[in-house]
Design an enzyme around this catalytic site. Structure first.
Site, PDB file in Angstrom:
ATOM      1  N   ASP A  47      -9.350  -4.104 -16.179  1.00 22.88           N
ATOM      2  CA  ASP A  47      -8.987  -2.857 -15.512  1.00 22.88           C
ATOM      3  C   ASP A  47     -10.276  -2.045 -15.318  1.00 22.88           C
ATOM      4  O   ASP A  47     -10.916  -1.649 -16.301  1.00 22.88           O
ATOM      5  CB  ASP A  47      -7.992  -2.097 -16.397  1.00 22.88           C
ATOM      6  CG  ASP A  47      -7.523  -0.799 -15.762  1.00 22.88           C
ATOM      7  OD1 ASP A  47      -8.158  -0.343 -14.783  1.00 22.88           O
ATOM      8  OD2 ASP A  47      -6.522  -0.243 -16.262  1.00 22.88           O
ATOM      9  N   HIS A 111     -10.088   7.669   5.661  1.00 21.77           N
ATOM     10  CA  HIS A 111      -9.253   8.804   5.264  1.00 21.77           C
ATOM     11  C   HIS A 111     -10.048   9.909   4.548  1.00 21.77           C
ATOM     12  O   HIS A 111      -9.512  10.991   4.316  1.00 21.77           O
ATOM     13  CB  HIS A 111      -8.055   8.318   4.450  1.00 21.77           C
ATOM     14  CG  HIS A 111      -7.187   7.401   5.269  1.00 21.77           C
ATOM     15  ND1 HIS A 111      -6.424   7.863   6.322  1.00 21.77           N
ATOM     16  CD2 HIS A 111      -7.038   6.054   5.255  1.00 21.77           C
ATOM     17  CE1 HIS A 111      -5.822   6.834   6.904  1.00 21.77           C
ATOM     18  NE2 HIS A 111      -6.174   5.719   6.271  1.00 21.77           N
ATOM     19  N   TYR A 134      -5.391  10.437  -1.544  1.00 17.95           N
ATOM     20  CA  TYR A 134      -6.193   9.206  -1.440  1.00 17.95           C
ATOM     21  C   TYR A 134      -7.548   9.522  -0.790  1.00 17.95           C
ATOM     22  O   TYR A 134      -8.614   9.137  -1.293  1.00 17.95           O
ATOM     23  CB  TYR A 134      -5.412   8.180  -0.613  1.00 17.95           C
ATOM     24  CG  TYR A 134      -6.158   6.941  -0.187  1.00 17.95           C
ATOM     25  CD1 TYR A 134      -6.457   5.938  -1.092  1.00 17.95           C
ATOM     26  CD2 TYR A 134      -6.552   6.763   1.145  1.00 17.95           C
ATOM     27  CE1 TYR A 134      -7.133   4.793  -0.691  1.00 17.95           C
ATOM     28  CE2 TYR A 134      -7.213   5.625   1.560  1.00 17.95           C
ATOM     29  CZ  TYR A 134      -7.503   4.636   0.634  1.00 17.95           C
ATOM     30  OH  TYR A 134      -8.173   3.510   1.036  1.00 17.95           O
ATOM     31  N   LYS A 138     -11.464   9.464  -2.238  1.00 16.88           N
ATOM     32  CA  LYS A 138     -12.575   8.733  -1.597  1.00 16.88           C
ATOM     33  C   LYS A 138     -13.771   9.661  -1.406  1.00 16.88           C
ATOM     34  O   LYS A 138     -14.927   9.272  -1.615  1.00 16.88           O
ATOM     35  CB  LYS A 138     -12.121   8.123  -0.267  1.00 16.88           C
ATOM     36  CG  LYS A 138     -11.127   6.974  -0.415  1.00 16.88           C
ATOM     37  CD  LYS A 138     -11.731   5.813  -1.188  1.00 16.88           C
ATOM     38  CE  LYS A 138     -10.869   4.571  -1.168  1.00 16.88           C
ATOM     39  NZ  LYS A 138     -11.413   3.495  -2.026  1.00 16.88           N
ATOM     40  N   SER A 163      -9.309  -0.056   9.670  1.00 14.94           N
ATOM     41  CA  SER A 163      -8.092  -0.842   9.416  1.00 14.94           C
ATOM     42  C   SER A 163      -8.481  -2.310   9.287  1.00 14.94           C
ATOM     43  O   SER A 163      -8.711  -2.996  10.302  1.00 14.94           O
ATOM     44  CB  SER A 163      -7.093  -0.651  10.555  1.00 14.94           C
ATOM     45  OG  SER A 163      -6.830   0.724  10.755  1.00 14.94           O
TER      46      SER A 163
END
Ligand code: 15L
Length: 266
Positions: A47, A111, A134, A138, A163
């Site tokens: 993790d 985004h 989100y 970033k 994308s």
């Protein structure tokens, strides 16, 4: 180069892992889940939010660079988003500094500027304008990279990916698409560019209808070869296309994601 790829079992990770190996890099994979069938090379089921576990990988492997792709790829709560994108980035950067690993390529996102109204080509110097938590995470992860570039001379390239898909599926994708092959070209260029310091680029293909300026990427040696326009005739227009074209973040910026930053239910 010997490169640690986080999120190596994910959709981008699997493509990048194979692509970098084909280009002569030695890839060490890291993901929350075990190595996918058919994969080879060293693998750590770890993790990336666990700083001790991340540091242990750096004890084990002598690395030249990190490609950080791990993180939840969609909207989440603010705390979850910060953990997924900022804490993981910080854990890697601390281990890099400790072990003198000087290059990181980061999967940031469009985004981070998704609320920018769609008009002229968007460059890397626009203000951070996230469209979601989100996107906020970033932006914050990019800020941590910038801090470590200044404090510790780490070379950090934040790739604001559009994308990433096999092929474009919507009208927006004709502007935002990043092909698999161009993604590998982008990561390889970001890994091998000479002394970029802290740099941002847009991770899209050479799309005729591009919304983001590729200049910053080209300056680092990223020369995309694909163009979504080749698929334009196959795209079926949808009623939501106009709304998705209002801001560069598309569906993330159209509404429907509004909710409190913190969950007070428990
Ligand atoms: C992203 O950053 C997301 O991870 C992905 O789910 C898509 O929303 C993509 O951007 C996009 O904008 O198409």
């Amino acid at each position: 180069m010997k490169v640690l790829v986080t999120g190596a079992a994910g959709s981008i990770g699997q493509v990048v892992t194979v692509g970098l190996a084909d280009r002569g890099h030695t890839v060490v994979g890291l993901d929350l889940v075990p190595q996918p069938d058919g994969g080879d090379g060293p693998w750590y089921t770890v993790d990336a939010t666990d700083a001790d576990a991340v540091a242990a990988v750096f004890e084990e492997e002598t690395l030249d660079a990190v490609v950080h792709l791990a993180g939840h790829p969609d909207e989440g709560s603010l705390p979850d988003s910060l953990t997924s994108h900022v804490v993981t980035t910080a854990a890697l950067l601390d281990a890099m500094v400790e072990h003198d690993v000087r290059r990181i390529v980061y999967a940031s996102s469009n985004h981070a500027v998704g609320r920018t109204p769609r008009s002229d080509l968007v460059g890397v110097d626009v203000r951070p304008r996230p469209d979601t938590f989100y996107g906020v995470a970033k932006v914050a992860a990019e800020a941590v990279l910038s801090l470590y570039a200044d404090r510790h001379d780490v070379d950090a390239v934040a790739c604001r990916i559009g994308s990433f898909l096999d092929r474009p599926e919507t009208v927006r994708h004709l502007s935002t698409w990043l092909s698999h092959d161009d993604c590998v070209r982008m990561v390889d260029a970001a890994l091998t560019a000479t002394a970029p310091g802290f740099a941002v680029l847009y991770g899209i293909s050479a799309n005729t209808r591009a919304w983001w300026d590729l200049e910053a990427g080209r300056a680092l040696g990223y020369e995309p070869q694909d163009d979504a326009e080749a698929f334009a005739d196959a795209i079926v227009p949808r009623p939501e296309d106009d709304a998705e074209g209002a801001h560069v973040g598309g569906p993330f910026a159209t509404g429907g994601f509004e909710r409190p930053a913190l969950d007070r239910s428990s």
